[in-house]
Design an enzyme around this catalytic site. Structure first.
Site, PDB file in Angstrom:
ATOM      1  N   GLU A 217      39.584 -85.011 -17.585  1.00 17.30           N
ATOM      2  CA  GLU A 217      38.543 -84.433 -16.720  1.00 17.30           C
ATOM      3  C   GLU A 217      37.699 -83.536 -17.604  1.00 17.30           C
ATOM      4  OE1 GLU A 217      38.009 -84.981 -13.456  1.00 17.30           O
ATOM      5  OE2 GLU A 217      39.675 -86.377 -13.255  1.00 17.30           O
ATOM      6  N   CYS A 251      32.365 -76.843 -14.019  1.00 15.39           N
ATOM      7  CA  CYS A 251      32.130 -78.114 -14.729  1.00 15.39           C
ATOM      8  C   CYS A 251      31.063 -78.950 -14.050  1.00 15.39           C
ATOM      9  CB  CYS A 251      33.430 -78.901 -14.817  1.00 15.39           C
ATOM     10  SG  CYS A 251      34.188 -79.183 -13.218  1.00 15.39           S
TER      11      CYS A 251
HETATM   12  P1  NAD Z   1      38.823 -76.222 -23.520  1.00 12.22           P
HETATM   13  O1  NAD Z   1      38.694 -77.672 -23.818  1.00 12.22           O
HETATM   14  O2  NAD Z   1      38.423 -75.248 -24.559  1.00 12.22           O
HETATM   15  O3  NAD Z   1      40.360 -75.863 -23.168  1.00 12.22           O
HETATM   16  C1  NAD Z   1      41.102 -76.602 -22.224  1.00 12.22           C
HETATM   17  C2  NAD Z   1      42.584 -76.520 -22.590  1.00 12.22           C
HETATM   18  O4  NAD Z   1      42.787 -77.077 -23.887  1.00 12.22           O
HETATM   19  C3  NAD Z   1      43.129 -75.090 -22.622  1.00 12.22           C
HETATM   20  O5  NAD Z   1      44.376 -75.091 -21.985  1.00 12.22           O
HETATM   21  C4  NAD Z   1      43.258 -74.796 -24.109  1.00 12.22           C
HETATM   22  O6  NAD Z   1      44.336 -73.960 -24.403  1.00 12.22           O
HETATM   23  C5  NAD Z   1      43.471 -76.169 -24.728  1.00 12.22           C
HETATM   24  N1  NAD Z   1      42.899 -76.269 -26.078  1.00 12.22           N
HETATM   25  C6  NAD Z   1      41.801 -75.606 -26.559  1.00 12.22           C
HETATM   26  N2  NAD Z   1      41.561 -75.975 -27.836  1.00 12.22           N
HETATM   27  C7  NAD Z   1      42.522 -76.882 -28.174  1.00 12.22           C
HETATM   28  C8  NAD Z   1      42.826 -77.617 -29.357  1.00 12.22           C
HETATM   29  N3  NAD Z   1      42.095 -77.495 -30.443  1.00 12.22           N
HETATM   30  N4  NAD Z   1      43.884 -78.450 -29.324  1.00 12.22           N
HETATM   31  C9  NAD Z   1      44.634 -78.596 -28.221  1.00 12.22           C
HETATM   32  N5  NAD Z   1      44.398 -77.903 -27.082  1.00 12.22           N
HETATM   33  C10 NAD Z   1      43.372 -77.066 -27.051  1.00 12.22           C
HETATM   34  O7  NAD Z   1      38.057 -75.989 -22.153  1.00 12.22           O
HETATM   35  P2  NAD Z   1      37.799 -74.632 -21.358  1.00 12.22           P
HETATM   36  O8  NAD Z   1      36.879 -73.764 -22.147  1.00 12.22           O
HETATM   37  O9  NAD Z   1      39.079 -74.054 -20.886  1.00 12.22           O
HETATM   38  O10 NAD Z   1      37.052 -75.192 -20.072  1.00 12.22           O
HETATM   39  C11 NAD Z   1      35.700 -75.486 -20.076  1.00 12.22           C
HETATM   40  C12 NAD Z   1      35.431 -76.955 -20.195  1.00 12.22           C
HETATM   41  O11 NAD Z   1      36.198 -77.685 -19.267  1.00 12.22           O
HETATM   42  C13 NAD Z   1      33.985 -77.298 -19.880  1.00 12.22           C
HETATM   43  O12 NAD Z   1      33.533 -78.276 -20.774  1.00 12.22           O
HETATM   44  C14 NAD Z   1      34.060 -77.847 -18.472  1.00 12.22           C
HETATM   45  O13 NAD Z   1      33.012 -78.713 -18.128  1.00 12.22           O
HETATM   46  C15 NAD Z   1      35.370 -78.556 -18.495  1.00 12.22           C
HETATM   47  N6  NAD Z   1      35.901 -78.679 -17.159  1.00 12.22           N
HETATM   48  C16 NAD Z   1      35.952 -79.901 -16.570  1.00 12.22           C
HETATM   49  C17 NAD Z   1      36.400 -80.021 -15.263  1.00 12.22           C
HETATM   50  C18 NAD Z   1      36.457 -81.358 -14.545  1.00 12.22           C
HETATM   51  O14 NAD Z   1      37.011 -81.402 -13.468  1.00 12.22           O
HETATM   52  N7  NAD Z   1      35.925 -82.424 -15.097  1.00 12.22           N
HETATM   53  C19 NAD Z   1      36.816 -78.886 -14.583  1.00 12.22           C
HETATM   54  C20 NAD Z   1      36.756 -77.657 -15.217  1.00 12.22           C
HETATM   55  C21 NAD Z   1      36.306 -77.561 -16.499  1.00 12.22           C
END
Ligand code: NAD
Length: 464
Positions: A217, A251
């Site tokens: 997602e 998002c």
């Molecule tokens: P992110 O991708 O930075 O982090 C998401 C998760 O991944 C966190 O739990 C984090 O600890 C982990 N993570 C971060 N870097 C990592 C790495 N290098 N390796 C492995 N794991 C890692 O996202 P965010 O900042 O928490 O959320 C924002 C993003 O999420 C936006 O792009 C938003 O559009 C998207 N989002 C999508 C939905 C949807 O339903 N499609 C919903 C909410 C947010």
């Protein structure tokens, strides 16, 4: 809060315990799943106040938004499953093919096993518990990894989960990217990831090593088109709400605005009016306006403020991680703010003249997670819905595709893989096994070799 380091043996140990528990077949019992869903419902209700406080501490989210966009959505999803799970979990009888006569055909939906659910920070309660509800409903065990950026909320998620489940059924492992990397190196049976496109690719790559099925997602730039025949006042009100809810950190928020040039001025005036009406003359003082989650995102967003012409807002305060609801005019596709998902309270505006052209501009770019189209013209509404690829969206509103368990949620292409919510969650967390139950009473010899002289009849059977 210090991020607890998770050792590889700890994740191994949890996985081993969950595998043993899953092998007992206890999660195949629908009554057990329903009982745990009810317990989860009650426990979330019990900790409602603590959830509100944690969300406020993490990014000053108001109680109204915390309830409406987090707690209420999870509870709705649980209620959906309490009502529909017995039917969903039953083997589904389907038509049998003529060549398998005499037989009955079914789809059995089996749980994958042990699911890893990785959450983002922006709706840190909803986006960890909604997938969990689907995973439990479908009969899985789960390891949850909430986002470290919403640390207070992550802590309360852990408390709730520990109160409802034994670790061998559902377990929370807190931490950041390093912890997620340790988890991703394990062999799970399914991965459900919500987060950025960048990290989504890391997760997908890790999953590929074990051919682990996953749902991703992700995010992206979601356009919001306002056509000349739209109800401008209503459009402005609904766009301001959808864009600035959660401080623009949604998002599916409208990422950028495409008004028809004949209504642009009127629309922007109304947008200004509604920003003032919702958040007052100084939104910094509004109890309903959240802050940016951390310094990194604040700096990233601040850098967009020099693009185009600031028509509304533009104020910021670094110590408080505050950025005012902002509208940027005179933006072009080449501007910095148009290259990646904004994910904050900044709305760039690009007027258009010809609908066909603007739809082609959208189609030239990665398929968005959401698209919003404001128009009263049904023919044009259908044109937009049928011709443009995107995850989901609204006609004459924003965000509402997200809060309805009857509608699948998810992206397409760059904005994600797989869908969830309601029955789609059940399917996302299940393997659909196609089963033919054959009668032993009759065994028509036609299918067996030698085939000489049988082809004509076979064609007749297939009507080909
Ligand atoms: P992110 O991708 O930075 O982090 C998401 C998760 O991944 C966190 O739990 C984090 O600890 C982990 N993570 C971060 N870097 C990592 C790495 N290098 N390796 C492995 N794991 C890692 O996202 P965010 O900042 O928490 O959320 C924002 C993003 O999420 C936006 O792009 C938003 O559009 C998207 N989002 C999508 C939905 C949807 O339903 N499609 C919903 C909410 C947010």
């Amino acid at each position: 809060m210090v991020t607890p380091m998770i050792k590889k043996d700890k994740s191994n140990e949890i996985l081993r315990k969950q595998k043993l528990f899953f092998r007992t077949n206890r999660t195949l019992d629908i009554k057990l799943r329903l009982a745990y869903l009810k317990k989860l419902y009650k426990t979330i209700e019990k900790y409602e106040q603590e959830i509100f406080e944690a969300l406020y501490k993490d990014f000053k989210k108001s109680t109204f938004e915390a309830f409406g966009s987090e707690v209420a959505l999870i509870q709705e999803e649980i209620k959906y499953f309490l009502k529909n799970l017995p039917k969903l979990a039953r083997p589904e009888k389907v038509k049998s093919s003529i060549t398998s006569f005499p037989a009955k055909s079914y789809i059995y939906r089996e749980p994958y096993g042990i699911c890893l659910i990785i959450g983002p920070w922006n709706y840190p309660v909803q986006l960890i518990f909604e997938p969990l509800v689907g995973a439990i409903a479908a009969g899985n065990c789960a390891v949850l990894k909430p986002s470290e950026l919403a640390a207070h909320t992550s802590a309360i998620v852990k408390i709730i989960v520990n109160e409802v489940f034994d670790e061998e059924y559902v377990s929370v492992i807190e931490g950041g990217a390093d912890v997620t990397q340790v988890l991703l190196a394990e062999k799970f049976d399914h991965i459900f990831f919500t987060g950025s496109v960048k990290v989504g690719k890391i997760v997908y790559e890790a999953a590929a090593k074990n051919l682990t099925p996953c749902v991703l997602e992700l995010g992206g730039k979601s356009p919001c088109i306002v056509d000349k025949d739209a109800d401008i006042d209503l459009a402005a009100r609904r766009i301001v709400w959808g864009k600035f809810l959660n401080g623009g950190q949604t998002c599916v928020a409208p990422d950028y605005l495409l008004p028809h040039k004949s209504v642009k001025k009127q629309l922007l005036n109304k947008i200004l009016f509604y920003i003032n009406k919702f958040y007052g003359d100084d939104p910094k003082l509004s109890p309903d306006y959240p802050r940016i989650i951390n310094g990194r995102n604040f700096t990233r967003l601040k850098s967009f403020l020099s693009d185009g012409e600031t028509l509304i807002g533009g104020e910021f305060e670094e110590t408080d991680k505050y950025i005012a609801p902002t509208v940027l005019d005179n933006i072009s596709w080449n501007d910095h703010v148009m290259q990646d998902e904004i994910f904050g309270p900044i709305l760039p505006v690009m007027e258009y003249d010809d609908l066909e052209e603007v739809l082609n501009d959208i189609k030239d770019r990665p398929k968005p997670l959401a698209l919003y189209y404001f128009s009263k013209n049904k023919k044009k509404q259908e044109k937009v819905l049928r011709e443009v690829g995107f995850g989901g969206g609204c006609i004459n509103d924003t965000l509402y595709q997200f809060g309805n368990p009857s509608i699948p949620v998810g992206g397409v292409g760059n904005s994600g893989i797989g869908k969830y919510h309601g029955k789609d969650s059940f399917y996302a967390f299940s393997n659909s096994k196609g089963i033919v139950k054959k009668s032993n009473k009759l065994d028509i010899p036609f299918r067996y070799p030698p085939y000489k002289g049988k082809l004509k009849l076979l064609r007749l059977i297939f009507k080909l």
